[in-house]
Motif scaffolding. Sequence first.
Motif, PDB file in Angstrom:
ATOM      1  N   SER A 100      -2.981 -12.672 -47.609  1.00  0.00           N
ATOM      2  CA  SER A 100      -4.094 -13.092 -48.457  1.00  0.00           C
ATOM      3  C   SER A 100      -5.278 -12.142 -48.356  1.00  0.00           C
ATOM      4  N   ARG A 101      -5.228 -11.208 -47.394  1.00  0.00           N
ATOM      5  CA  ARG A 101      -6.307 -10.233 -47.246  1.00  0.00           C
ATOM      6  C   ARG A 101      -6.065  -9.044 -48.169  1.00  0.00           C
ATOM      7  N   SER A 102      -7.081  -8.209 -48.277  1.00  0.00           N
ATOM      8  CA  SER A 102      -6.921  -6.997 -49.076  1.00  0.00           C
ATOM      9  C   SER A 102      -6.027  -6.010 -48.334  1.00  0.00           C
ATOM     10  N   GLY A 103      -5.426  -5.125 -49.086  1.00  0.00           N
ATOM     11  CA  GLY A 103      -4.530  -4.153 -48.482  1.00  0.00           C
ATOM     12  C   GLY A 103      -3.089  -4.424 -48.855  1.00  0.00           C
ATOM     13  N   LYS A 104      -2.215  -3.694 -48.233  1.00  0.00           N
ATOM     14  CA  LYS A 104      -0.805  -3.757 -48.606  1.00  0.00           C
ATOM     15  C   LYS A 104      -0.134  -5.042 -48.171  1.00  0.00           C
ATOM     16  N   GLY A 105      -0.540  -5.616 -47.038  1.00  0.00           N
ATOM     17  CA  GLY A 105       0.168  -6.792 -46.538  1.00  0.00           C
ATOM     18  C   GLY A 105       1.373  -6.391 -45.721  1.00  0.00           C
ATOM     19  N   THR A 106       2.407  -7.197 -45.729  1.00  0.00           N
ATOM     20  CA  THR A 106       3.604  -6.915 -44.939  1.00  0.00           C
ATOM     21  C   THR A 106       4.612  -6.142 -45.782  1.00  0.00           C
ATOM     22  N   ARG A 107       5.434  -5.405 -45.100  1.00  0.00           N
ATOM     23  CA  ARG A 107       6.456  -4.620 -45.778  1.00  0.00           C
ATOM     24  C   ARG A 107       7.608  -5.516 -46.210  1.00  0.00           C
ATOM     25  N   PRO A 108       8.428  -5.079 -47.162  1.00  0.00           N
ATOM     26  CA  PRO A 108       9.589  -5.878 -47.577  1.00  0.00           C
ATOM     27  C   PRO A 108      10.573  -6.059 -46.420  1.00  0.00           C
ATOM     28  N   GLY A 109      11.038  -7.267 -46.221  1.00  0.00           N
ATOM     29  CA  GLY A 109      11.974  -7.567 -45.144  1.00  0.00           C
ATOM     30  C   GLY A 109      11.323  -7.980 -43.846  1.00  0.00           C
ATOM     31  N   GLU A 111       9.664 -10.299 -41.164  1.00  0.00           N
ATOM     32  CA  GLU A 111       9.791 -11.724 -40.909  1.00  0.00           C
ATOM     33  C   GLU A 111       8.877 -12.180 -39.794  1.00  0.00           C
ATOM     34  N   GLY A 112       7.692 -11.581 -39.699  1.00  0.00           N
ATOM     35  CA  GLY A 112       6.711 -12.038 -38.726  1.00  0.00           C
ATOM     36  C   GLY A 112       6.894 -11.498 -37.329  1.00  0.00           C
ATOM     37  N   GLY A 113       7.779 -10.555 -37.118  1.00  0.00           N
ATOM     38  CA  GLY A 113       7.998  -9.987 -35.800  1.00  0.00           C
ATOM     39  C   GLY A 113       9.364 -10.279 -35.226  1.00  0.00           C
ATOM     40  N   GLN A 114      10.037 -11.306 -35.727  1.00  0.00           N
ATOM     41  CA  GLN A 114      11.391 -11.572 -35.251  1.00  0.00           C
ATOM     42  C   GLN A 114      12.360 -10.559 -35.869  1.00  0.00           C
TER      43      GLN A 114
END
Length: 265
Positions: A100-109, A111-114
């Motif tokens: 929800s923040r500005s920027g790219k966010g997470t990459r595709p695939g 899963e939060g670190g797992q």
Amino acid sequence: MAQSMAASRLSAHRQVLTLRSPAFTGRMISAPRPAMARLAAQRLVVFAQAATAAPPTEERFRLNNLSPQEGSRRKNKRKGRGYGAGQGGSCGFGMRGQNSRSGKGTRPGFEGGQTSLYRRLPKLRGIAGGMPSGVVDFNVVNLNDLAGKFEDGEEVSLETLTKKRLLNPSGHEAKLPLKVLGTGELGVKLTFKAVAFSSSAREKIEAGGGTIVEVPGKVKWTRAAHNARVADPNYKPKQRVSRLAKKGLAKKKVKKNLPAFISKK
């Protein structure tokens, strides 16, 4: 037949009462109720229409009538960029979190670190940039690929196959040698120049009167062979030539005549 079925259902709704009294003995048939009579009349009309209607024709699947089931796909939610989008202050991104923040966010695939799904699954051979069982070692051609393309006495090599557009090696395949396989039959006598031949191809070529010329392949570099080659007194190091120089497009360096007052160091 439909009318008889509707009539039988209509008569089934009639109530038959048997009256036994000192004044009267017999059977009294009561009239059907209005709601039941209306329902029976509607069913009679439906059965009559079904009996006279033509059987429905099934439409075959075609590319122009294929479509997903209604409701199985929906458009992605459009994310706003401010209050003017009419989606509130979060604009469809949610209230908190990295995405929800500005920027790219997470990459595709991600899963939060797992461990991600693409890392939990087993590796597939022949993908992911060069697993050995999936990488080809030769440009292959079968005997049935040559039918009608070569005349008696012609030469079959990687150059002639590329010229006749039976092969179109590009990228990594452009550096690979040729191997002849034995699928099909050969009706003409040809001269084959390749690095490798399958056993069936060799038998069919020799049985048809063809000629086999084994071209030496690329020698694998080893440290021992390199040291022996360098120790040879007649060894001359290979000069590197650019691709532009091979094509004759390299610019030649022109020596400029320097003035006399400039001394060369």
